[in-house]
Design an enzyme around this catalytic site. Structure first.
Site, short mmCIF file in Angstrom:
data_model
loop_
_atom_site.label_atom_id
_atom_site.label_comp_id
_atom_site.label_asym_id
_atom_site.label_seq_id
_atom_site.Cartn_x
_atom_site.Cartn_y
_atom_site.Cartn_z
N ASP A 12 -7.41 22.50 24.11
CA ASP A 12 -7.82 21.09 24.12
C ASP A 12 -6.98 20.37 25.16
O ASP A 12 -5.94 20.89 25.58
CB ASP A 12 -7.54 20.43 22.76
CG ASP A 12 -8.20 21.17 21.61
OD1 ASP A 12 -9.27 20.73 21.19
OD2 ASP A 12 -7.64 22.19 21.16
N ARG A 38 -2.76 35.17 -0.16
CA ARG A 38 -3.29 33.84 0.21
C ARG A 38 -4.29 33.90 1.36
O ARG A 38 -4.49 32.90 2.05
CB ARG A 38 -2.15 32.88 0.60
CG ARG A 38 -1.24 32.50 -0.56
CD ARG A 38 -0.11 31.62 -0.09
NE ARG A 38 0.75 31.26 -1.20
CZ ARG A 38 0.90 30.01 -1.65
NH1 ARG A 38 0.29 29.02 -1.08
NH2 ARG A 38 1.70 29.77 -2.67
N ARG A 94 4.56 34.26 18.99
CA ARG A 94 3.44 33.44 18.54
C ARG A 94 2.39 33.40 19.65
O ARG A 94 2.71 33.19 20.83
CB ARG A 94 3.95 32.03 18.23
CG ARG A 94 2.86 30.98 18.16
CD ARG A 94 3.32 29.69 17.52
NE ARG A 94 2.46 28.57 17.89
CZ ARG A 94 1.22 28.40 17.46
NH1 ARG A 94 0.67 29.29 16.65
NH2 ARG A 94 0.52 27.35 17.85
N HIS A 127 5.37 36.04 -0.35
CA HIS A 127 4.20 35.68 0.47
C HIS A 127 3.61 36.84 1.25
O HIS A 127 2.64 36.67 1.98
CB HIS A 127 4.58 34.55 1.44
CG HIS A 127 5.21 33.39 0.75
ND1 HIS A 127 6.58 33.24 0.65
CD2 HIS A 127 4.66 32.36 0.07
CE1 HIS A 127 6.84 32.16 -0.05
NE2 HIS A 127 5.72 31.61 -0.42
N GLY A 130 -1.83 31.59 14.55
CA GLY A 130 -1.88 30.74 13.38
C GLY A 130 -2.99 31.14 12.42
O GLY A 130 -2.82 31.16 11.21
N GLU A 140 1.70 21.46 20.01
CA GLU A 140 1.22 22.39 18.98
C GLU A 140 2.08 22.19 17.74
O GLU A 140 2.79 21.20 17.67
CB GLU A 140 1.22 23.84 19.51
CG GLU A 140 2.56 24.32 20.08
CD GLU A 140 3.51 24.83 19.05
OE1 GLU A 140 3.25 25.90 18.49
OE2 GLU A 140 4.56 24.18 18.82
N MET A 141 2.06 23.13 16.79
CA MET A 141 2.66 22.80 15.49
C MET A 141 3.60 23.85 14.90
O MET A 141 4.02 23.72 13.75
CB MET A 141 1.54 22.50 14.47
CG MET A 141 0.65 21.34 14.90
SD MET A 141 -0.68 20.99 13.75
CE MET A 141 0.25 20.31 12.37
O1 LIG Z 1 -4.19 28.08 16.96
P1 LIG Z 1 -2.93 27.98 16.14
O2 LIG Z 1 -2.03 29.12 16.37
O3 LIG Z 1 -3.20 27.77 14.67
O4 LIG Z 1 -2.14 26.68 16.69
C1 LIG Z 1 -2.60 25.34 16.72
O5 LIG Z 1 -3.79 25.10 15.99
C2 LIG Z 1 -3.50 24.47 14.72
C3 LIG Z 1 -4.12 23.10 14.69
O6 LIG Z 1 -5.48 23.15 14.85
C4 LIG Z 1 -1.99 24.40 14.64
O7 LIG Z 1 -1.53 25.53 13.95
C5 LIG Z 1 -1.60 24.39 16.10
O8 LIG Z 1 -0.28 24.76 16.38
O1 LIG Z 2 -4.22 19.16 20.50
C1 LIG Z 2 -3.93 20.18 19.88
C2 LIG Z 2 -4.62 21.40 20.06
C3 LIG Z 2 -4.24 22.48 19.35
N1 LIG Z 2 -3.21 22.36 18.49
C4 LIG Z 2 -2.53 21.22 18.31
O2 LIG Z 2 -1.60 21.16 17.53
N2 LIG Z 2 -2.89 20.16 19.02
#
Ligand SMILES: O=P(O)(O)O[C@H]1O[C@H](CO)[C@@H](O)[C@H]1O
Ligand SMILES: O=c1cc[nH]c(=O)[nH]1
Length: 246
Positions: A214, A45, A89, A6, A22, A189-190
């Site tokens: 947000d 990618r 991050r 990758h 991200g 977040e994710m």
């Molecule tokens: O702005 P990034 O770093 O992508 O983080 C947030 O934004 C994305 C979702 O819109 C998810 O990856 C979340 O964790």
């Molecule tokens: O509500 C939110 C905003 C940014 N990223 C997320 O994952 N959730």
């Protein structure tokens, strides 16, 4: 093959210190505004990675993509194949309690998650997913954080506390956010939990410094332009942590 499945960079083309947003376009903007002499080292990618210097020290930036599976791939390959020592991050997040405002920075001292990542790595154990204490302390210092309260760095507050790393962006479960808020959770977040899990497994150091783009409760959201400028405070804190001595 000089790279990994990758990442196309040759061995040695990543610095030991890496900023990780991200969004690939945010990686390019960080390279253009925070790194000197930045050059593109990978674009597999469309996930952009650059290496340059920050305050005279070699530093790289690589996008993670969205979600735990994606960040886990990039973090594993950086720690395992490129000799990377520290990844911070720098992402966006949704604020959960009203004490956290849009534009505030949240430094993730722990990451709760609804992902299986906390349960599948060590049989029979739910792992606590936490950052490197050294990077956390360096980031808190850089943010001017005082014990027991929110610090300030430029405009807006800097909070330190647990976040929720979800596998679901569209999660219509207000009761879940109520329960997390009662337990002191500051934002959703994710990726943070995945990054912390990989760093622990690979012997690296990691931290997440998030900007509240947000608000889960009020529905407030930053404009695209504001996301760019507000984000810079988090990158400054993250870069200072990366450069610090632990
Ligand atoms: O702005 P990034 O770093 O992508 O983080 C947030 O934004 C994305 C979702 O819109 C998810 O990856 C979340 O964790
Ligand atoms: O509500 C939110 C905003 C940014 N990223 C997320 O994952 N959730």
């Amino acid at each position: 093959m000089t790279g990994t499945p990758h990442i196309a960079a040759a061995p040695g083309e990543f610095a030991p210190l890496v900023l990780m947003p991200g969004d690939p376009r945010r990686a390019r903007r960080i390279a253009e505004t925070f790194l000197a002499d930045a050059r593109l080292v990978t674009d597999v990618r469309g996930v952009l990675g650059y290496t340059g210097t920050h305050r005279g020290e070699p530093m790289s930036v690589l996008a993670s993509g969205m979600g735990i599976p994606s960040v886990s791939i990039y973090a594993t390959e950086l720690f395992r194949h490129y000799g990377v020592r520290r990844i911070v991050r720098v992402g966006t997040a949704g604020a959960i309690p009203l004490t956290v405002s849009v534009r505030d920075v949240v430094i993730a001292s722990a990451a709760h998650t609804d992902s299986s990542i906390s349960r599948v790595l060590v049989d029979g154990v739910t792992l606590s997913l936490t950052p490197s204490y050294g990077l956390l302390r360096l980031a808190a210092d850089a943010a001017g954080h005082q014990d027991g309260g929110a610090g300030h760095q430029g405009r807006g507050a800097v909070h330190i506390g647990p976040v929720f790393t979800s596998d679901h962006f569209y999660l219509d479960r207000p009761a879940l956010f109520d329960a997390l808020e009662r337990r002191g959770t500051l934002a959703t977040e994710m990726e943070a939990a995945g990054l912390y899990a990989v760093a622990a497994a690979e012997g690296g150091e990691a931290l997440a410094v998030l900007t509240a783009s947000d608000h889960v409760r009020t529905g407030e959201a930053l404009s695209a332009e504001e996301r760019e400028t507000c984000f810079d405070r988090a990158v400054r804190i993250a870069a200072a942590a990366l450069l610090g001595d632990v």
